[in-house]
Scaffold this active site. Structure first.
Site, PDB file in Angstrom:
ATOM      1  CD  GLU A 110      -3.029  -0.864   0.121  1.00  0.00           C
ATOM      2  OE1 GLU A 110      -3.478   0.286  -0.065  1.00  0.00           O
ATOM      3  OE2 GLU A 110      -3.368  -1.853  -0.567  1.00  0.00           O
ATOM      4  CB  SER A 490     -44.981 -36.013  41.856  1.00  0.00           C
ATOM      5  OG  SER A 490     -46.192 -36.687  41.617  1.00  0.00           O
TER       6      SER A 490
END
Length: 809
Positions: A110, A490
């Site tokens: 770059e 239960s």
């Protein structure tokens, strides 16, 4: 006299003037000076405008405290990654943490004069201008890394002279404010590199599935080639162009002296081998991740998913992994009991050589809960050759599929198969799972229709250590742990008995387990409750009634002590009062009220911790992007042996420690000899729990605990319907609980619960519940509050010989 000089005539004057050179006219001089004047004016205007812009453009100092859009990270308590949530994947790095090879590669690609220029590369701009004039297009570009930072953080990407001019001025301004190292770090953390990846560290994970420090030279070069055009040079979408771009970067690295000739040659020869990799999930906990996401949004606002927050949950990775496996194994086992429903899909056998057709078919169907799709390619000699989605070839024998009796209905199965071709055919797309005991082998499976939930808490402070809200989060995001309110059945009975103990009932109280008919408009016109077995057991002690989950005893007991006191007592366990009041009748004794598995776990935690109501929580702490703790959980604790219950950090007491211990002692017998006796296989002295099966087997529960963990398991259908005959809690839910608890309690000391002061043991007759002398054959030592303990009768000697023996003993 001298001869006089003759004066020239007017005509001669004009001729002489025409022959001599004329001075330039003023207008011509002005014309020649105009470009200079114009250039000066333009320069002054540009300079003035640049000066104006310099002060108007954003202050680069803000970049020193830049806040990246970093995903929300969710972890277990031991640091394992659960997930990351956010639109952008980013792993920000400080400059010293960026590998030098990455910097060299990006500079080569770059901006090779990055460390020499002042933000604007005049040579680069001149080169780009020349290329534009000579070729009509810019070949190398004129933007420096600093200019790209200016554009990425402050400007738009529109193509205009104004934006470019602003970019140049801003780049110069950035260079005056930040160091080169700071600029490079900003660039490498911000740049978009394809597939939702921002920054080089995220790209390393996305394309190579590993930390950036583990990349090789050719991999650094591939990533460095992406900023110019992430889509065009993407190695996933276009490996050919990605290879060309990588070669250019490697050549530039070599030309700039960053790599040797040998390194260049070796890197250039490497193939492009990338695999699109998502977040590296280390622990599967989709339901807790969604809970954490909601927590973040509610507490930190809509931007919480991009602030780089890290949520550390209370989940323990090993517990979560075991919980996932236990729940899935239990559901698959339940599903096998109800027969094989057939293939997932079919492919025309003529297309079994068409890889594209196979790939298309497999991608149309999910792989939930660890199931793997497999296509039957051929059957020979009672075994089949199958191909997995990833292309691997496996073998399936008849023994690995012999469970697959045809499904004819919930409680109806077809004949048992004798050959593999009675189960599957070539072209069938089926599910398989790895064999749990034979590495490399597989078992035929199917996607279960029933669902389940499991949640485990630390009863001392309420931290959630494992949570599974269903078979697979991506199959159904409905979190059954927190959202599915179902009848407890239960599993509610311990709370009824706990309340009864405070109203004068004891574990030795005898109540008749006999037929009863109620005329109650709130229930039905006539209600005839019965036991699951259909039998009646006559006079039964309370302890035995709870151990064996008798139904008539708690109904008669609730009728005797009253519904209102039991509702008030049950509320102490954290149960919702409105829900309890909706069932303000005798059906409450059988668990008609509806609660979530998380509410059940919290309630049973009161028994486990000696009587304190702790609040479940799942977020231990939250750290910001910089690692600072911005949220810290501060849960109330159950009071230990040596603590002051008046301490503000102590959770509220729900019941006495004596009451908690008496219920625990009975629930331990549930495991030793009652409906939960399968759990005795764990060979522990510190386990207690209770089954819960609702009417017509709609819901199956097991909730149990030791002093370190309380675990709630529910199995049922999302749309309430029967699980099938004999699919009680002991068969459908308890195996999941056992599977998980085998791991959960492995590190807990295997010692009995500590009995508190304030209780006494009294020998009683097992049939009548009456106190008897300690040496009475078959006597049982029962727990009592001292003021409720029956007196042991004194046996008077009936002859002189017995009196003499008693005196001299």
């Amino acid at each position: 006299m001298p001869t006089p000089i003759a004066k020239p005539s007017a005509t001669a004057k004009k001729q002489n003037q025409a022959k001599s050179p004329q001075p330039p006219k003023r207008w011509l001089r002005r014309l020649l000076l105009w470009p200079i004047y114009f250039g000066i004016v333009i320069t002054l205007v540009v300079a003035a405008y640049a000066t104006y812009l310099y002060h108007q453009l954003p202050d680069p100092n803000s970049l020193k405290n830049v806040s990246y859009q970093v995903p929300l990270r969710i972890e277990t308590s031991d640091g394992k990654v659960i997930t990351e949530i956010g639109e952008k994947r980013r792993i920000p790095l400080e400059y010293p943490d960026i590998p030098i090879r990455m910097i060299q590669a990006i500079i080569s690609a770059e901006d090779d004069r990055f460390y020499q220029h002042f933000g604007i590369d005049l040579k680069g701009i001149a080169r780009a201008s020349y290329e534009l004039i000579s070729t009509g297009s810019i070949q190398s570009g004129g933007s420096t890394i600093t200019m790209q930072v200016a554009r990425n953080f402050f400007l738009t990407r529109d193509r205009s002279f104004k934006r470019k001019f602003n970019e140049i001025i801003l780049a110069f301004k950035i260079e005056q404010t930040l160091t080169k190292q700071e600029i490079m770090a900003l660039y490498l953390n911000q740049i978009f590199l394809g597939h939702r990846s921002y920054g080089v560290a995220a790209a390393a994970q996305t394309y190579y599935g590993k930390p950036i420090h583990e990349l090789d030279i050719h991999e650094f070069a591939m990533i460095a080639g992406l900023p110019k055009a992430p889509s065009a040079f993407n190695p996933i979408a276009n490996p050919a162009r990605a290879t060309l771009r990588r070669s250019y970067v490697l050549r530039r690295m070599h030309e700039l002296g960053y790599i040797t000739q040998d390194q260049f040659t070796t890197a250039l020869a490497q193939p492009i081998e990338v695999t699109l990799t998502g977040v590296r999930i280390e622990t599967e906990a989709g339901y807790i991740a969604e809970m954490a996401r909601q927590f973040a949004l509610e507490r930190f606002g809509e931007t919480a998913l991009e602030q780089g927050l890290t949520i550390t949950t209370t989940i323990r990775s090993d517990h979560q992994d075991r919980a996932n496996a236990a729940l899935r194994s239990g559901l698959l086992e339940y599903d096998r009991r109800h027969g094989y429903r057939g293939h997932v899909a079919q492919l025309d056998p003529a297309l079994l050589d068409d890889s594209s057709a196979i790939d298309t078919l497999m991608r149309e169907h999910p792989q939930p809960g660890g199931l793997r799709l497999a296509l039957v390619m051929a059957l020979t000699d009672n075994q089949a050759q199958l191909q997995l989605r990833n292309g691997d070839q496996i073998t399936l024998t008849f023994a690995q599929a012999d469970w697959a009796r045809p499904h004819r209905g919930l409680d109806r199965l077809g004949p048992a198969p004798t050959q593999l071709d009675q189960i599957i055919q070539a072209g069938d797309l089926v599910y398989v799972i790895p064999h749990p005991n034979e590495q490399g082998n597989w078992l035929l499976a199917q996607n279960p229709r029933a669902e389940a939930a499991l949640v485990a808490l630390n009863p001392r402070n309420g931290e959630i250590i494992a949570l599974v809200g269903g078979f697979d989060f991506f199959k159904s995001r409905f979190n059954r742990v927190t959202q599915a309110k179902r009848q407890l059945g239960s599993a509610y009975k311990p709370f009824l008995y706990s309340g009864a103990f405070e109203l004068g009932i004891t574990a030795a109280t005898v109540i008749n387990d006999a037929p009863v008919v109620f005329h109650d408009a709130a229930l039905e016109d006539i209600w005839r409750p019965e036991n699951y077995t259909g039998r009646f057991y006559g006079p039964t002690r309370v302890r035995e009634a709870l151990i064996h989950s008798r139904n008539l005893v708690p109904i008669r007991l609730l009728q005797e002590v009253g519904v209102a006191p039991i509702i008030n007592h049950s509320q102490r366990f954290g149960f919702d009062l409105a829900e309890l009041n909706r069932h303000r009748n005798l059906s409450l004794a059988l668990g008609s009220a509806q609660f979530t598995p998380l509410e059940a776990a919290r309630a049973y935690g009161v028994f486990a911790n000696g009587g304190f109501l702790v609040e479940p929580y799942f977020v231990r702490e939250v750290r910001d992007f910089n690692g600072q703790v911005i949220y810290q959980a501060n849960p109330l604790q159950a009071c230990g042996i040596q603590c002051d219950e008046r301490d503000p950090g102590i959770a509220p007491r729900a019941i006495t420690k004596q009451n908690a211990y008496m219920i625990t002692s009975i629930l331990q017998d549930v495991i030793k000899q009652g409906t939960g006796r399968q759990a005795a296989s764990l060979n522990r002295q510190d386990l207690a729990g209770k089954t819960g099966t609702t009417n017509q087997q709609f819901d199956a529960w097991f909730v149990g605990y030791n002093p370190d963990v309380v675990t709630s398991v529910w199995v049922g259908n999302d749309q309430p319907s029967g699980l099938g005959r004999r699919e009680t809690a002991g068969r459908a839910a308890l195996p999941i609980w056992i599977d998980y608890m085998r791991h959960a309690v492995a590190d807990s000391p295997n010692i009995p619960f500590l009995q508190p002061e304030g209780l006494v043991y009294v020998p009683i007759d097992r049939s009548t519940g009456q106190a008897v002398p300690a040496d009475t054959p078959g006597a049982y030592f029962e727990l009592f509050y001292p003021d409720q303990a029956p007196e042991i009768p004194v046996i008077r000697p009936n002859n002189l010989r017995d009196l003499t023996r008693e005196l001299f003993q």
